[in-house]
Design a protein around this motif. Structure first.
Motif, PDB file in Angstrom:
ATOM      1  N   SER A   1      10.093 -32.442  19.317  1.00 22.82           N
ATOM      2  CA  SER A   1      11.505 -32.110  19.138  1.00 22.82           C
ATOM      3  C   SER A   1      12.382 -32.630  20.264  1.00 22.82           C
ATOM      4  N   ASP A   2      11.814 -32.779  21.462  1.00 17.84           N
ATOM      5  CA  ASP A   2      12.635 -33.247  22.585  1.00 17.84           C
ATOM      6  C   ASP A   2      12.792 -34.756  22.602  1.00 17.84           C
ATOM      7  N   GLU A   3      12.095 -35.470  21.655  1.00 17.69           N
ATOM      8  CA  GLU A   3      12.187 -36.929  21.556  1.00 17.69           C
ATOM      9  C   GLU A   3      11.954 -37.596  22.918  1.00 17.69           C
ATOM     10  N   ARG A   4      10.942 -37.127  23.603  1.00 14.59           N
ATOM     11  CA  ARG A   4      10.660 -37.658  24.936  1.00 14.59           C
ATOM     12  C   ARG A   4      10.059 -39.052  24.850  1.00 14.59           C
ATOM     13  N   ALA A   5      10.178 -39.774  25.964  1.00 17.78           N
ATOM     14  CA  ALA A   5       9.613 -41.112  26.061  1.00 17.78           C
ATOM     15  C   ALA A   5       8.093 -41.026  26.081  1.00 17.78           C
ATOM     16  N   GLY A   6       7.456 -41.990  25.435  1.00 16.22           N
ATOM     17  CA  GLY A   6       6.004 -42.033  25.402  1.00 16.22           C
ATOM     18  C   GLY A   6       5.372 -41.100  24.403  1.00 16.22           C
ATOM     19  N   GLY A   7       6.153 -40.377  23.614  1.00 14.40           N
ATOM     20  CA  GLY A   7       5.594 -39.469  22.619  1.00 14.40           C
ATOM     21  C   GLY A   7       5.035 -40.210  21.426  1.00 14.40           C
ATOM     22  N   LEU A   8       4.388 -39.462  20.564  1.00 14.86           N
ATOM     23  CA  LEU A   8       3.786 -40.033  19.359  1.00 14.86           C
ATOM     24  C   LEU A   8       4.648 -39.662  18.159  1.00 14.86           C
TER      25      LEU A   8
ATOM     26  N   LEU B   1       1.187 -45.168   2.738  1.00 14.52           N
ATOM     27  CA  LEU B   1       1.263 -45.806   4.049  1.00 14.52           C
ATOM     28  C   LEU B   1       1.712 -44.796   5.102  1.00 14.52           C
ATOM     29  N   VAL B   2       1.008 -44.763   6.227  1.00 16.20           N
ATOM     30  CA  VAL B   2       1.357 -43.919   7.361  1.00 16.20           C
ATOM     31  C   VAL B   2       1.572 -44.821   8.573  1.00 16.20           C
ATOM     32  N   ALA B   3       2.694 -44.644   9.260  1.00 20.02           N
ATOM     33  CA  ALA B   3       3.013 -45.432  10.440  1.00 20.02           C
ATOM     34  C   ALA B   3       3.142 -44.516  11.643  1.00 20.02           C
ATOM     35  N   LEU B   4       2.606 -44.961  12.780  1.00 17.13           N
ATOM     36  CA  LEU B   4       2.697 -44.210  14.020  1.00 17.13           C
ATOM     37  C   LEU B   4       3.176 -45.139  15.133  1.00 17.13           C
ATOM     38  N   VAL B   5       4.000 -44.598  16.013  1.00 16.18           N
ATOM     39  CA  VAL B   5       4.506 -45.343  17.168  1.00 16.18           C
ATOM     40  C   VAL B   5       4.109 -44.598  18.430  1.00 16.18           C
ATOM     41  N   ALA B   6       3.522 -45.321  19.378  1.00 20.68           N
ATOM     42  CA  ALA B   6       3.107 -44.740  20.659  1.00 20.68           C
ATOM     43  C   ALA B   6       3.714 -45.550  21.800  1.00 20.68           C
ATOM     44  N   GLY B   7       4.106 -44.842  22.853  1.00 20.97           N
ATOM     45  CA  GLY B   7       4.616 -45.511  24.040  1.00 20.97           C
ATOM     46  C   GLY B   7       6.052 -45.943  23.979  1.00 20.97           C
ATOM     47  N   ALA B   8       6.812 -45.497  22.981  1.00 25.70           N
ATOM     48  CA  ALA B   8       8.206 -45.911  22.860  1.00 25.70           C
ATOM     49  C   ALA B   8       9.040 -45.311  23.993  1.00 25.70           C
ATOM     50  N   PRO B   9      10.096 -46.023  24.455  1.00 31.33           N
ATOM     51  CA  PRO B   9      10.917 -45.506  25.552  1.00 31.33           C
ATOM     52  C   PRO B   9      11.695 -44.247  25.188  1.00 31.33           C
ATOM     53  N   SER B  10      11.885 -43.987  23.895  1.00 32.94           N
ATOM     54  CA  SER B  10      12.605 -42.783  23.471  1.00 32.94           C
ATOM     55  C   SER B  10      12.285 -42.503  22.017  1.00 32.94           C
ATOM     56  N   GLY B  11      12.603 -41.294  21.584  1.00 29.49           N
ATOM     57  CA  GLY B  11      12.397 -40.949  20.191  1.00 29.49           C
ATOM     58  C   GLY B  11      13.307 -41.739  19.273  1.00 29.49           C
ATOM     59  N   THR B  12      14.504 -42.050  19.737  1.00 25.04           N
ATOM     60  CA  THR B  12      15.436 -42.832  18.927  1.00 25.04           C
ATOM     61  C   THR B  12      14.897 -44.234  18.672  1.00 25.04           C
ATOM     62  N   ALA B  13      14.333 -44.848  19.729  1.00 23.55           N
ATOM     63  CA  ALA B  13      13.762 -46.186  19.578  1.00 23.55           C
ATOM     64  C   ALA B  13      12.568 -46.167  18.634  1.00 23.55           C
ATOM     65  N   ALA B  14      11.736 -45.120  18.738  1.00 24.47           N
ATOM     66  CA  ALA B  14      10.582 -45.011  17.847  1.00 24.47           C
ATOM     67  C   ALA B  14      11.024 -44.835  16.399  1.00 24.47           C
ATOM     68  N   SER B  15      12.021 -43.997  16.166  1.00 22.62           N
ATOM     69  CA  SER B  15      12.514 -43.770  14.813  1.00 22.62           C
ATOM     70  C   SER B  15      13.112 -45.043  14.225  1.00 22.62           C
ATOM     71  N   SER B  16      13.811 -45.800  15.071  1.00 26.83           N
ATOM     72  CA  SER B  16      14.392 -47.052  14.601  1.00 26.83           C
ATOM     73  C   SER B  16      13.310 -48.030  14.167  1.00 26.83           C
ATOM     74  N   LEU B  17      12.200 -48.066  14.908  1.00 22.13           N
ATOM     75  CA  LEU B  17      11.100 -48.956  14.543  1.00 22.13           C
ATOM     76  C   LEU B  17      10.415 -48.479  13.263  1.00 22.13           C
ATOM     77  N   LEU B  18      10.248 -47.176  13.107  1.00 19.08           N
ATOM     78  CA  LEU B  18       9.600 -46.648  11.911  1.00 19.08           C
ATOM     79  C   LEU B  18      10.429 -46.910  10.660  1.00 19.08           C
ATOM     80  N   GLU B  19      11.755 -46.890  10.808  1.00 21.70           N
ATOM     81  CA  GLU B  19      12.614 -47.135   9.651  1.00 21.70           C
ATOM     82  C   GLU B  19      12.545 -48.576   9.168  1.00 21.70           C
TER      83      GLU B  19
END
Length: 368
Positions: free
Chosen positions: A248-255, A263-281
């Motif tokens: 919930s805190d969208e911390r950097a490096g979260g999963l 299809l299931v997609a996972l992002v690890a090591g992203a600088p922020s939750g926003t960046a990870a969500s943008s990549l997943l979209e």
């Protein structure tokens, strides 16, 4: 006698791997000779592959062969060639993606070929060719000849299309890796706690990873495709219980994870939750259709030729029916002439069952 049979059976088991493995590499190449060869199966693959054995077995390797080629002209040169044979093309493709490194550049030997100064990887059907040696990159004609010899033995191969679902924006080229098991995946997935078959390969999953350059840092994207959406939902639920996914805190490096159908997609090591969500979209979801049937090499006939051929074929069938009827009639008349009352006109041997719908009795002579 029983002891002799038991010893013979045990010796057969020991020699079985060597008997099953077959040679795929030539004993010589133009200007090059090979004095010896090491052949192994999946049972004793470590003699050739060493520490790579567990991952290659996971990809379905069935046999391997290693040869050292020597050229004595001008000055002595050597290179080692290793061929890995797999159960299917997917396993060979996975091992190819597992072994190639980012510093390797595309090569011209086949559709899937990469090279560095001292190593060349070439995928030929369900066989992976690994060539290594000091400056082996410069031995282009020899490598082409070796690849051509392997290509004569290969069968038609259809490689996985999971990489087509990877987003292209921000993709770090030559970092894609295809997986069929957890051992190989563990070497490229940054989550240290992800041990064992946490992704669900035993449920039929196939996976692909790649590195991405995002605003403020880098991240690793993993996409896993499952046989059905239900299996994908179940596996994502299990992963959510094992790892803190989508914090919930969208911390950097979260999963961070997202599911779309099977299809299931996972992002690890992203600088922020926003960046990870943008990549997943940007994940390429939806259905990808591949056509695996062989293409006809002969040109298709025109519609006019098909219509004319249909008319001619119908006429031939009608002509065959008429000729057959005439031949049967002649045969029957001939039989009645030369064998009267023996085959056809046997009215006294016929018994007719009547339903009694009319008052007139039916006799056998009524049929002749």
């Amino acid at each position: 006698m029983r002891r002799i049979l038991a010893h013979g059976f045990a010796l057969g088991l020991l020699l079985a791997p060597a008997a099953v493995a077959q040679s795929t590499l030539p004993s010589s190449l133009p200007g090059w000779n090979s004095a010896d060869a090491t052949v192994a199966t999946s049972a004793n693959l470590d003699a050739i592959a060493g520490e790579l054995t567990p991952a290659l077995v996971e990809y379905g390797v069935t046999a391997a062969e290693k040869r050292t080629y020597v050229r004595e002209v001008n000055h002595r040169r050597t290179f080692a060639a290793t061929s890995y044979s797999f159960r299917d093309a997917s396993g060979a493709y996975g091992a190819y993606s597992f072994l190639h490194t980012p510093e390797m550049s595309p090569a011209v030997y086949s559709e899937y070929a990469v090279k560095s100064r001292d190593r060349v990887l070439v995928l030929v059907g369900s066989v992976l060719l690994d060539i290594s040696g000091n400056g082996v990159e410069s031995e282009g004609p020899t490598i082409k000849k070796l690849v051509a010899l392997l290509a004569d033995q290969k069968q038609e191969a259809v490689y996985p299309s999971l990489s087509l679902r990877l987003p292209t924006a921000g993709l770090d080229s030559r970092t894609e890796h295809y997986f069929l098991g957890p051992i190989a995946l563990a070497q490229f997935w940054p989550e240290a706690d992800a041990k064992g078959d946490w992704l669900g390969f035993s449920s039929g999953a196939e996976a692909e990873t790649a590195k991405y350059r995002l605003k403020g840092g880098e991240a690793v994207l993993l996409i896993a495709d499952y046989p059905t959406p239900q299996i994908a939902a179940t596996q994502l639920e299990r992963m959510s219980k094992q790892f803190p996914i989508n914090p919930s805190d969208e911390r950097a490096g979260g999963l961070y994870a997202r599911r779309d159908g099977s299809l299931v997609a996972l992002v690890a090591g992203a600088p922020s939750g926003t960046a990870a969500s943008s990549l997943l979209e940007k994940m390429q979801s939806g259905v990808i259709i591949t056509w695996n049937e062989p293409v006809l090499k002969h040109p298709q006939p025109s519609m006019a030729a098909i219509v004319v051929g249909t008319i001619i074929g119908t006429g031939e069938i009608c002509l065959f029916t008429i000729v057959g009827g005439v031949v049967f009639t002649l045969i029957r008349l001939g039989v009645k002439r030369f064998f009267p009352g023996q085959i056809f006109d046997r009215t006294e041997q016929f018994e007719i069952l009547e339903m009694g719908l009319s008052s007139k009795p039916i006799k056998g002579k009524d049929f002749y």
